[in-house]
Design an enzyme around this catalytic site. Sequence first.
Site, PDB file in Angstrom:
ATOM      1  N   GLN A 199     -33.225 -24.019 -36.695  1.00 29.15           N
ATOM      2  CA  GLN A 199     -32.298 -23.323 -37.292  1.00 29.15           C
ATOM      3  C   GLN A 199     -32.802 -22.151 -38.311  1.00 29.15           C
ATOM      4  O   GLN A 199     -33.715 -22.714 -39.121  1.00 29.15           O
ATOM      5  CB  GLN A 199     -31.352 -24.164 -37.839  1.00 29.15           C
ATOM      6  CG  GLN A 199     -30.402 -25.129 -37.108  1.00 29.15           C
ATOM      7  CD  GLN A 199     -29.801 -24.671 -36.098  1.00 29.15           C
ATOM      8  OE1 GLN A 199     -29.161 -23.507 -36.222  1.00 29.15           O
ATOM      9  NE2 GLN A 199     -29.277 -25.375 -35.054  1.00 29.15           N
TER      10      GLN A 199
ATOM     11  N   TYR B 265     -29.480 -30.398 -25.482  1.00 22.84           N
ATOM     12  CA  TYR B 265     -30.238 -29.389 -26.041  1.00 22.84           C
ATOM     13  C   TYR B 265     -30.617 -29.684 -27.561  1.00 22.84           C
ATOM     14  O   TYR B 265     -30.233 -29.100 -28.382  1.00 22.84           O
ATOM     15  CB  TYR B 265     -29.097 -27.725 -26.070  1.00 22.84           C
ATOM     16  CG  TYR B 265     -28.429 -27.983 -24.891  1.00 22.84           C
ATOM     17  CD1 TYR B 265     -28.971 -27.072 -24.033  1.00 22.84           C
ATOM     18  CD2 TYR B 265     -27.239 -28.449 -24.356  1.00 22.84           C
ATOM     19  CE1 TYR B 265     -28.316 -26.917 -22.833  1.00 22.84           C
ATOM     20  CE2 TYR B 265     -26.555 -28.179 -23.388  1.00 22.84           C
ATOM     21  CZ  TYR B 265     -27.230 -27.261 -22.380  1.00 22.84           C
ATOM     22  OH  TYR B 265     -26.542 -27.041 -21.313  1.00 22.84           O
TER      23      TYR B 265
ATOM     24  N   GLU C 208     -33.513 -32.260 -23.763  1.00 19.24           N
ATOM     25  CA  GLU C 208     -34.207 -30.836 -24.303  1.00 19.24           C
ATOM     26  C   GLU C 208     -35.141 -30.421 -23.270  1.00 19.24           C
ATOM     27  O   GLU C 208     -35.970 -31.337 -22.806  1.00 19.24           O
ATOM     28  CB  GLU C 208     -34.752 -30.966 -25.811  1.00 19.24           C
ATOM     29  CG  GLU C 208     -35.784 -29.807 -26.237  1.00 19.24           C
ATOM     30  CD  GLU C 208     -35.103 -28.404 -26.180  1.00 19.24           C
ATOM     31  OE1 GLU C 208     -34.006 -28.371 -26.886  1.00 19.24           O
ATOM     32  OE2 GLU C 208     -35.472 -27.545 -25.932  1.00 19.24           O
TER      33      GLU C 208
ATOM     34  N   ASP D 252     -25.492 -28.451 -27.987  1.00 20.24           N
ATOM     35  CA  ASP D 252     -25.740 -27.216 -28.962  1.00 20.24           C
ATOM     36  C   ASP D 252     -26.629 -26.345 -28.181  1.00 20.24           C
ATOM     37  O   ASP D 252     -27.828 -26.138 -28.491  1.00 20.24           O
ATOM     38  CB  ASP D 252     -26.742 -27.803 -30.197  1.00 20.24           C
ATOM     39  CG  ASP D 252     -26.954 -26.745 -31.276  1.00 20.24           C
ATOM     40  OD1 ASP D 252     -26.149 -25.624 -31.181  1.00 20.24           O
ATOM     41  OD2 ASP D 252     -27.941 -26.838 -32.005  1.00 20.24           O
TER      42      ASP D 252
ATOM     43  N   CYS E  30     -23.312 -20.818 -30.781  1.00 16.31           N
ATOM     44  CA  CYS E  30     -24.011 -19.746 -31.823  1.00 16.31           C
ATOM     45  C   CYS E  30     -23.409 -18.442 -31.276  1.00 16.31           C
ATOM     46  O   CYS E  30     -23.836 -17.311 -31.719  1.00 16.31           O
ATOM     47  CB  CYS E  30     -25.601 -19.938 -31.735  1.00 16.31           C
ATOM     48  SG  CYS E  30     -26.434 -20.068 -30.465  1.00 16.31           S
TER      49      CYS E  30
HETATM   50  C1  LIG Z   1     -29.720 -23.681 -30.365  1.00 20.10           C
HETATM   51  S1  LIG Z   1     -30.994 -24.418 -30.069  1.00 20.10           S
HETATM   52  C2  LIG Z   1     -30.656 -26.019 -30.593  1.00 20.10           C
HETATM   53  C3  LIG Z   1     -31.513 -27.082 -30.887  1.00 20.10           C
HETATM   54  C4  LIG Z   1     -31.310 -28.182 -31.618  1.00 20.10           C
HETATM   55  N1  LIG Z   1     -29.961 -28.847 -31.492  1.00 20.10           N
HETATM   56  C5  LIG Z   1     -31.361 -27.895 -33.109  1.00 20.10           C
HETATM   57  O1  LIG Z   1     -30.242 -27.542 -33.962  1.00 20.10           O
HETATM   58  O2  LIG Z   1     -32.489 -27.678 -33.620  1.00 20.10           O
HETATM   59  C6  LIG Z   1     -30.766 -24.870 -28.114  1.00 20.10           C
HETATM   60  C7  LIG Z   1     -31.975 -25.691 -27.413  1.00 20.10           C
HETATM   61  O3  LIG Z   1     -31.698 -25.686 -26.105  1.00 20.10           O
HETATM   62  C8  LIG Z   1     -33.031 -25.749 -25.460  1.00 20.10           C
HETATM   63  N2  LIG Z   1     -32.487 -25.364 -23.986  1.00 20.10           N
HETATM   64  C9  LIG Z   1     -32.020 -24.100 -23.604  1.00 20.10           C
HETATM   65  N3  LIG Z   1     -31.492 -24.255 -22.438  1.00 20.10           N
HETATM   66  C10 LIG Z   1     -31.817 -25.525 -22.083  1.00 20.10           C
HETATM   67  C11 LIG Z   1     -31.494 -26.200 -20.720  1.00 20.10           C
HETATM   68  N4  LIG Z   1     -31.044 -25.678 -19.457  1.00 20.10           N
HETATM   69  N5  LIG Z   1     -31.673 -27.529 -20.582  1.00 20.10           N
HETATM   70  C12 LIG Z   1     -32.436 -28.104 -21.944  1.00 20.10           C
HETATM   71  N6  LIG Z   1     -32.518 -27.713 -23.112  1.00 20.10           N
HETATM   72  C13 LIG Z   1     -32.306 -26.108 -22.993  1.00 20.10           C
HETATM   73  C14 LIG Z   1     -33.793 -24.664 -26.267  1.00 20.10           C
HETATM   74  O4  LIG Z   1     -34.890 -25.218 -25.898  1.00 20.10           O
HETATM   75  C15 LIG Z   1     -33.381 -25.005 -27.624  1.00 20.10           C
HETATM   76  O5  LIG Z   1     -34.171 -26.110 -28.220  1.00 20.10           O
END
Ligand SMILES: C[S@@+](CC[C@H](N)C(=O)[O-])C[C@H]1O[C@@H](n2cnc3c(N)ncnc32)[C@H](O)[C@@H]1O
Length: 394
Positions: A221, A250, A271, A320, A347
Amino acid sequence: MISFANALRQSLPKELSELSLLSLSIMDYKDELVAKNKAFSLFCQENALPNPERIVESPLPRNYRTTTKRRVVLNREKFQLVFDEEDNRSEFAEPLEPAEHLAVYRFIESYLQKPVFNTLAEVLNWVIIRGSYKWRTVIFNVCEMNALVVRKLKLMGEHLNSSGLDVRSAHVYFDPTRSDYYLEAQRPVNALAFKTLYGPKDLTLDLGTCRLKYPVTGFSQINESQIPNLLRCAETLLQPSAETDLLDLYCGYGLFSFGIGENANSTFGVEWEGASIEYAKNSARFLKRQKSRFLAGKIDASFVEKRIPKSQSPEVMLLDPPRKGVDSGVIAALARRKPERILHIFCGTDEIPRSLNQWRLANYRVQKIVPLDLFPGTPHLETAVLMTKADLKR
Ligand SMILES: C[S@@+](CC[C@H](N)C(=O)[O-])C[C@H]1O[C@@H](n2cnc3c(N)ncnc32)[C@H](O)[C@@H]1O
């Protein structure tokens, strides 16, 4: 359907609505919040969503960004660190960055302008700073890596280490594609892709109750000052307890699993970024969270059906995803797990109506919409939406 940007344009004081939305950062924060609250209510109303709660303010309204970046350009025979064109006008973006970052960029730029560092400046694409408000790490993103470049980088590292600017570590990231993305979207597998020049190889986040490590190249974040509010909000809404299993989708390096999952019967995080999930697994071991599990994988409908184990207890679920939202079919597949409560964190505000419609078709109803100002000074909000299963008998 109205976009959040349009709702915001309509809600700004007249003299500012003529300017670009980037000008939010030059507003008084109180006025910015008035405009954002008005805009978000309008957005919800126009998109037939329930009335939202008031925006949770950011403890740091300016100078809050813990990740910043500069592109290296040659301007009139001088190497300079500049905002990327996409960031538009630096006078609007700079107020959002900690003063310490600017000092580090000035320091690096002064070295890049010395002839002895020309070899490095020529292959340097981005300089990135990440970290916390107390310390920081620098990442040099280069498009060429050879013995001479590495020697110059090491020398630059030595200068940074002794600069007195609290640069705790420095790393080099190899991106031969010179991509616009400041860390390459697809991480190269080559062992040379990422190299530590000095200092610890990971970043840390103190949550008060525990310290989490995360990879220099993984998601975190960008407004660290809002993380306690974000976690408090998620915990209050989702209420993970000894009677429920928490599914953290995620999950990155496990911010929510560790931040709100301590009292849950179990936590399960998913993730796709390999380094982040390894850090989550290590944190579970280090913090002795025997009931925390993490799985690496791309969340799509088939993954949800086949790879996420069924819960033994009632399930509470947190999603998320990135700004573009979840893949098609994911919401329907998640709803088939019949979670007790769902907290979907957005977001990207414009994605909310589409996703909530999918949850509605899957018989989930919105209980609360809580916007959080994670990105003060910009036309963006983070929004947590709590949903529960519709009472079909009524
Ligand atoms: C907005 S971030 C949130 C991460 C965590 N919840 C945080 O607050 O630190 C979104 C996360 O989703 C992962 N991501 C994006 N697309 C994805 C998918 N299809 N499957 C798994 N993870 C994914 C990204 O690598 C990233 O770490």
